[in-house]
Design an enzyme around this catalytic site. Structure first.
Site, PDB file in Angstrom:
ATOM      1  CG  ASP A  41      38.276 -28.888  84.226  1.00  0.00           C
ATOM      2  OD1 ASP A  41      38.372 -29.913  83.527  1.00  0.00           O
ATOM      3  OD2 ASP A  41      37.469 -27.978  83.974  1.00  0.00           O
TER       4      ASP A  41
ATOM      5  CD  GLU B  48      32.560 -27.659  82.150  1.00  0.00           C
ATOM      6  OE1 GLU B  48      31.396 -27.335  81.851  1.00  0.00           O
ATOM      7  OE2 GLU B  48      33.569 -27.205  81.576  1.00  0.00           O
TER       8      GLU B  48
END
Length: 397
Positions: A129, A70
């Protein structure tokens, strides 16, 4: 001939100025008078405190001094918004060399100090993500900087995401699992994260890969946010049950907090022209009243009852700025904007040295939310309705 060329150049310059003015001054309450300037103090501070020379972004607030897929993928996006080619390249290089990004496997999500004191991968599972943000940053860097090798790397990563992290779910359609492993919650049940699916990214992927799942996934991602927020507050985690639809994740948590705050960021920064965003924003509208009542976003919200718990950190206030702007919540926007600016000024005046435990109020996560939220309000970037990135620096005055 010279006159014709001159006229053509003037027409092109006027068209470019009009394109820039259509999204920067009108939308960015804090945009500088020179709309195409690229000064970004929050990015400069993030670089000084979180980014090592080798391209590793460090979260000093935890004992592992961790880096995550991330943090690396977000760092690449911010470097692109800042037109910082060298740091973009170094962050990508470190991610390839240490997380496995760009190889024949998905990037490991967690890297840091092991119990024996050495550094390396702590958990080899992926975080989908981050994989989307890696691919998006590479695609847009390839387009804006005209570097085709980044485009090929993005396509290779998206192919792995499609193969390993996308699941066609009964009565729903294609959906992004939060990672390659560990999110099957039983027979026709899966654990999902509503904050993992920004609409602009899905729109961009659909444009470059029209035969892929991305267009349909934009539809299912909007359903995910709307149907998992019955009280108007997004949860960190939710279960999709093919027989029941979206149901609270009572095994893990029904709270909305540090993950879910990003749902509001994505709802705010999505272009108004996206046909799905109005429904998403409407579903999240109760957050405006909560912000007014608490003078800040709540740190945690029981998404089943709607009961708030505690006052969120400064990053939550920064994260809400685009959403409050998008839904014309002027009173809440003005208050949160002042709060962020005041906290930033105070932190700058007395900030701890880089690497200090927690790094004060603007630690890694709060800084990241600030770059996304306040950066958007300042006009550092926009997304168009097709998901293309519009950084301020690309607007030629």
């Amino acid at each position: 001939m010279t006159s014709l060329r001159h006229k053509r150049r003037l027409l092109l310059q006027a068209a470019a100025a009009l394109a820039c003015s259509s999204w920067l001054p009108a939308m960015a309450a804090e945009a500088a008078p020179h709309a195409c300037a690229a000064n970004w103090p929050q990015w400069d501070a993030f670089v000084r405190r979180q980014l090592q020379a080798d391209g590793r972004i460090v979260d000093f607030s935890v004992p592992e001094q961790q880096s995550t897929s991330e943090s690396q993928s977000y760092g690449m996006f911010f470097a692109l918004v800042a037109n910082d080619r060298a740091r973009f390249a170094s962050i990508w290089r470190w991610s390839r060399d240490n997380l496995g990004a760009g190889s024949d496997k998905l990037p490991a999500w967690h890297w840091g100090r092991r119990e024996n004191g050495s550094f390396g991968v702590l958990d080899p599972n992926s975080a989908s993500d981050a994989d989307l943000w890696f691919a998006y940053a590479l695609l847009e860097a390839a387009r804006l900087w005209q570097q085709p090798d980044y485009h090929q790397a993005a396509l290779a990563l998206l192919a792995q995401v499609k193969e390993r992290e996308v699941k066609v779910m009964p009565k729903l359609g294609p959906m992004l699992l939060p990672g390659e492993f560990g999110f099957d919650a039983g027979r026709d049940r899966w654990r999902l994260n509503p904050s993992y699916l920004p609409l602009p990214l899905l729109r961009r992927f659909a444009a470059i890969d029209p035969s892929g799942p991305w267009g349909a996934m934009a539809q299912t991602s909007a359903r995910l946010v709307i149907e998992s927020s019955p009280q108007g507050f997004a949860p960190d985690w939710v279960i999709y049950d093919a027989a029941k639809g979206f149901v609270p994740d009572t095994e893990r948590s029904v709270l909305g907090s540090y993950d879910a705050i990003r749902v509001y960021v994505w709802a705010g920064v999505t272009a108004d022209g996206d046909p799905l965003v109005a429904g998403v924003r409407k579903a999240l509208a109760p957050m405006v009243r909560a912000v007014l009542n608490y003078a800040a976003p709540p740190e945690k919200i029981d998404t089943v009852s709607g009961a708030p718990v505690g006052r969120g950190p400064i990053g939550f206030s920064a994260a809400l700025l685009p959403y409050l702007k998008a839904v014309h919540a002027d009173e809440a926007l003005a208050a949160q904007q002042r709060l962020v600016a005041d906290k930033w000024a105070a932190w700058q005046a007395s900030a701890p040295k880089p690497g200090a435990a927690g790094d004060g109020e603007f630690n890694y996560y709060n800084s990241m939310l600030t770059l996304f939220g306040w950066g958007w309000l300042q006009g550092q970037y926009r997304f168009d309705a097709n998901g293309q990135l519009l950084p301020r620096w690309a607007c030629k005055s």
